[in-house]
Design a protein around this motif. Structure first.
Motif, PDB file in Angstrom:
ATOM      1  N   PHE A 171       3.724   2.887   2.133  1.00 56.47           N
ATOM      2  CA  PHE A 171       2.909   2.749   3.263  1.00 56.47           C
ATOM      3  C   PHE A 171       3.142   1.396   4.139  1.00 56.47           C
ATOM      4  O   PHE A 171       3.611   1.133   5.111  1.00 56.47           O
ATOM      5  N   TRP A 221       0.922  -1.210  -0.080  1.00 55.48           N
ATOM      6  CA  TRP A 221      -0.066   0.013   0.233  1.00 55.48           C
ATOM      7  C   TRP A 221       0.859   1.407   0.094  1.00 55.48           C
ATOM      8  O   TRP A 221       2.117   1.373   0.938  1.00 55.48           O
ATOM      9  N   CYS A 222       0.490   2.155  -0.899  1.00 56.53           N
ATOM     10  CA  CYS A 222       1.516   3.458  -0.965  1.00 56.53           C
ATOM     11  C   CYS A 222       0.169   4.612  -0.832  1.00 56.53           C
ATOM     12  O   CYS A 222      -0.773   4.466  -1.421  1.00 56.53           O
ATOM     13  N   TYR A 223       0.712   5.732  -0.225  1.00 53.00           N
ATOM     14  CA  TYR A 223       0.212   6.755  -0.375  1.00 53.00           C
ATOM     15  C   TYR A 223       0.784   7.985  -1.270  1.00 53.00           C
ATOM     16  O   TYR A 223       2.089   7.855  -0.942  1.00 53.00           O
ATOM     17  N   PRO A 254      -5.992  11.018   5.106  1.00 56.04           N
ATOM     18  CA  PRO A 254      -5.867   9.969   4.041  1.00 56.04           C
ATOM     19  C   PRO A 254      -7.035   8.907   3.473  1.00 56.04           C
ATOM     20  O   PRO A 254      -7.715   8.709   4.342  1.00 56.04           O
ATOM     21  N   GLU A 255      -7.077   8.692   2.424  1.00 58.21           N
ATOM     22  CA  GLU A 255      -7.901   7.612   1.800  1.00 58.21           C
ATOM     23  C   GLU A 255      -7.976   6.376   2.883  1.00 58.21           C
ATOM     24  O   GLU A 255      -6.865   5.830   2.835  1.00 58.21           O
ATOM     25  N   PHE A 299       1.844  14.018   2.959  1.00 58.65           N
ATOM     26  CA  PHE A 299       1.289  12.682   2.965  1.00 58.65           C
ATOM     27  C   PHE A 299       2.608  11.954   3.115  1.00 58.65           C
ATOM     28  O   PHE A 299       2.288  10.682   3.489  1.00 58.65           O
ATOM     29  N   PRO A 358      -4.763  12.607   0.897  1.00 57.01           N
ATOM     30  CA  PRO A 358      -3.833  11.671   0.015  1.00 57.01           C
ATOM     31  C   PRO A 358      -4.633  10.385  -0.383  1.00 57.01           C
ATOM     32  O   PRO A 358      -5.459   9.725   0.134  1.00 57.01           O
ATOM     33  N   GLN A 359      -4.134  10.110  -1.385  1.00 59.50           N
ATOM     34  CA  GLN A 359      -4.644   8.823  -2.273  1.00 59.50           C
ATOM     35  C   GLN A 359      -3.981   7.620  -2.081  1.00 59.50           C
ATOM     36  O   GLN A 359      -2.629   7.673  -2.065  1.00 59.50           O
ATOM     37  N   SER A 360      -4.773   6.506  -1.868  1.00 57.17           N
ATOM     38  CA  SER A 360      -3.935   5.293  -1.533  1.00 57.17           C
ATOM     39  C   SER A 360      -3.988   4.482  -2.862  1.00 57.17           C
ATOM     40  O   SER A 360      -4.814   4.499  -3.760  1.00 57.17           O
TER      41      SER A 360
END
Length: 808
Positions: free
Chosen positions: A312, A90-92, A413-414, A352, A102-104
């Motif tokens: 993440f 998983w990345c932000y 964050p998402e 983020f 912030p997008q996941s």
């Protein structure tokens, strides 16, 4: 029943493990233990809970500390997780549309770090390529051409306007307020006096021409602005084309690489668009001008942080699903945190890249183990965990935001989808507390794995015990046990649960004894641990904890606490109790006395009157009334008063294990037959006169034996226990040796009649068909005494009644 018939044989006083049943010489010959020992019920529950993938089938492992809950689940999950696929990375990333959200991004295991590396390489490339392209001759030539075209068009417009103005006697001049049309006279501007000296018709003509030229000037300026806008658009398109040429061949391969992941491709397109919109940031920055001559300010570099990737959760190199044990399940440790950086002036900022994962994120796609008590005592953790399970997603929030007087810059964050099996470990008390007091608990933790503190003693279990010893010895580099040492350990395990047919499953205590026995074997320069070393470890463990027991024994020895171990007394008996001080238990005798007298007060429990007894003890005393009524009130009412007391008792009394003892003392007081003081008694009784089992039987026997030993063993002393407690006997070697030599005795009884016969040497007597008890028996003497007390009460109350009638 004769007194000797109730004596317990030495063979029944303890289960002794035969070392010959083991096929090994020492535990060094054995393999390590795989799995757990016993706990079939719990293991089946765990397998069921782990196999169920539907929502809410999380597990609660209930059991006492030391029963192997944590080690069992960790070993099971370790094996199971190896066979499962590693979860996603998983990345932000920066949200170019809404920077506060912030997008996941989800990627297969290992690709999250690849994306971060690719974006870093991309940024380095475009930071080198774009400035070079912007400084190229071709770019400057195209830019100059566009600017020249713009200037040429503007020049033509103003040229035509100036010619027309000149032909009509006007000139286009620039003033502070802008371009204006000014009337001319002989090549110069009209003065105010000259203009006012003109005739009205002449002035009107000049004004009309000026108005027309001004309108044309406005049209020209409007056209210039349109040309300027078009030129800017042309220059922007030039920059965009240049940027696409410079950036496109770097981003396009990334789009192909991550084509299966639409969200990543959308992110790359957003990156490309942002780069094209901010090409100026990639130009070489000029030093900042200082207001102080000679002072050079440092060059301000633009921030490219928005193009970074916050990996993440990185599952690169992971084999199987993750198994995470969170020892400190605080809110932030479970659900992640948003860190802040303090700036000059005390301002806190974040972005983020400062979003950090929690245990739920690391365990996503696998298993999370937490301690139930720790989750409950940490603020916000339990409520947030429920919300997380209910919504099926993990949200990272600043839980303290609502409690601050001043808000700080933060992010939202998402959320990340939750796909974790949660296992809570706790005591049975916590399980039932949650079950009854927390309605949502039943929805989210539907599987209970109950770990028992004792397990059946079977050959298989005993072999597993030996493997358990071998595993600890190998893992901790301890001295190995021989067969006698393992046998001694098993006997100690049976004593822990006070059961000849079961063993303890509280392996924390067993492991501690293994370490201590290994230590004492080393002290005696032995290469292996034997039964003697195990006994030494047990004795030393007792010695470290029994200071209070020894102090109390001194009180018995010097007569401070009264306890007769010889002779006979009416209405007096030695009861037995167990004291628990921390992790140490020991037994002690307590003198119980009963006194009877004429009256209608019934039985008075002195402990109850002064509030030194608990409800269970009070219940046991009240049962005595039911027993006496059923036994002796067939043909008459009970009419007597009695008081029962624990002598020299200065603390609370609880439990019903002394109810039979109190009944024996009461029967002795009523019958007048003395009780042997060398026999101590324990056991509860019901209304039918049956003696019921009690706890702590070994400690009680050993406590009275210690007092008798100090005062001198006569061969007539012993302890009388319920027959149903025989399987619970696991007595020390010293007590067994005294019984074997006839210096001490253990009797087991099933009824009060058997017990009173042993204590007094007089038959109890059974109810005869003719409606009475055999003459001279205990029950006969009690029945006669109760009848005498009733007759005395009648005589005592008759005279006042007659006097009252006469007066009337």
């Amino acid at each position: 029943m004769a007194r000797d018939d109730c004596k317990v044989p030495v063979a029944q006083l303890r289960w002794e493990c035969d070392p010959a049943q083991f096929a090994f010489e020492t535990t060094a010959d054995l393999n390590e233990l795989e799995g757990s020992i016993g706990q079939e019920r719990a293991l089946k529950s765990i397998d069921f809970g782990l196999d169920m993938r539907d929502g809410g089938f999380n597990l609660f492992l209930a059991g006492e500390a030391g029963t192997g809950r944590s080690s069992t689940i960790k070993n099971l999950l370790k094996k199971r997780a190896r066979t499962e696929q590693p979860p996603q990375d998983w990345c932000y990333v920066y949200n170019f549309r809404n920077p506060d959200l912030p997008q996941s991004l989800a990627l297969p295991a290992g690709m999250g770090s690849e994306l971060a590396a690719d974006m870093k390489e991309l940024l380095e490339s475009i930071r080198n390529v774009i400035p070079k392209a912007l400084d190229s001759k071709e770019y400057e030539s195209n830019k100059s051409t566009i600017v020249e075209e713009y200037q040429e068009k503007n020049g033509e417009l103003f040229g035509r306007l100036e010619q027309e103005a000149e032909s009509r006697g006007f000139a286009l001049q620039r003033t502070v307020s802008g371009l204006v049309m000014v009337p001319q006279k002989e090549g110069r501007n009209y003065t105010q006096e000259e203009y006012e000296a003109l005739e009205k018709g002449e002035r009107d003509k000049i004004d009309e021409a000026g108005k027309e030229l001004t309108e044309k000037l406005n049209d020209v300026l409007r056209q210039v602005r349109e040309n300027e806008k078009a030129t800017k658009e042309t220059l922007a398109q030039l920059d965009r084309d240049l940027g696409l040429a410079a950036v496109g061949h770097h981003i396009d391969p990334l789009k192909e690489k991550y084509a299966p992941y639409g969200k990543v491709v959308s992110y790359l397109e957003s990156v490309q668009e942002d780069v094209l919109l901010n090409l100026e940031d990639f130009k070489e920055q000029q030093p900042q001008q200082s207001p102080i001559p000679g002072l050079k300010l440092p060059r301000q570099e633009p921030s490219f942080e928005r193009y970074q990737v916050n990996v993440f959760v990185d599952n690169k190199g992971m084999e199987g699903a993750p198994v995470v044990f969170e020892a400190n399940p605080t809110y932030n440790n479970l659900f992640g945190r948003i860190e802040h950086v303090m700036q000059m002036g005390g301002m806190a900022t974040t972005n983020f890249t400062l979003v950090k994962p929690g245990a739920l994120h690391r365990a996503n796609g696998g298993y999370l183990i937490v301690d139930a008590r720790e989750v409950l005592i940490n603020p916000f953790a339990w409520d947030a965990l429920k919300r997380c399970i209910r919504s099926g997603e993990i949200r990272i929030e600043d839980v303290l935001e609502q409690y601050r007087f001043m808000s700080i810059a933060s992010l939202k964050p998402e959320p990340i989808p939750l796909q974790t099996k949660i296992i809570m470990i706790g005591s049975p008390w916590i399980y039932y507390l949650l079950f009854y007091m927390e309605p949502d608990y039943r929805k989210f933790f539907k599987v209970k794995a109950d770990f028992d503190s004792r397990i059946a003693r079977t050959p298989e279990i005993m072999r597993d015990y030996a493997l358990f010893v071998a595993t600890h010895c190998k893992n901790e580099s301890l001295l190995h046990f021989d067969r006698s040492g393992v046998a001694g350990l098993l006997e100690y395990s049976a004593r822990l649960v006070e059961d000849q047919e079961r063993l303890s499953s509280q392996f924390m205590e067993i492991a501690d004894l293994i370490r201590e026995a290994s230590y004492w074997a080393g002290q005696y320069q032995s290469t292996v641990v034997t039964r003697e070393h195990v006994r030494k470890a047990i004795d030393e463990k007792v010695y470290r904890s029994n200071r209070i027991e020894e102090r109390m024994q001194e009180l018995f020895d010097d007569g401070t606490i009264l306890c007769d171990t010889d002779g006979s007394e009416v209405g007096q008996i030695n009861g037995l109790s167990v004291l628990t001080i921390g992790d140490y238990m020991f037994g002690r005798p307590s003198r119980v006395t009963a006194r009877t007298y004429i009256g209608r007060g019934g039985m008075v429990n002195i402990e109850r009157e002064v509030k030194l007894s608990g409800p269970i003890h009070d219940k046991g005393v009240l049962i005595l009334t039911g027993y006496l009524g059923g036994k002796f009130a067939h043909d008459k009412p009970l009419s007597f008063s009695a008081s029962i007391c624990f002598e020299q008792s200065y603390e609370g009394v609880e439990g019903d294990s002394a109810s039979s003892t109190e009944l024996y003392a009461l029967l002795s007081a009523l019958s007048g037959v003395p009780i042997r003081q060398g026999i101590a008694v324990t056991g509860s009784v019901n209304q039918l006169g049956k003696v019921q089992p009690i706890g702590g039987v070994n400690y009680k026997i050993e406590g009275f034996y210690a007092v008798c030993k100090a005062k001198g063993l006569t061969g007539e002393q012993g302890v009388m226990i319920p027959a149903s407690n025989l399987r619970h006997l696991m007595l020390k070697d010293e007590v067994l040796e005294a019984v074997r030599e006839g210096r001490f005795h253990i009797w087991s009884v099933a009824t009060i009649d058997q017990g009173i016969e042993i204590l007094t040497g007089v038959p109890a007597g059974e109810w005869q068909p003719d409606g009475g008890y055999p003459e001279g028996s205990i029950n006969f003497l009690v029945d006669r005494r109760l009848r005498e007390m009733l007759e005395s009460m009648k005589k005592f109350t008759a005279s006042p009644e007659k006097d009252e009638k006469k007066e009337r």
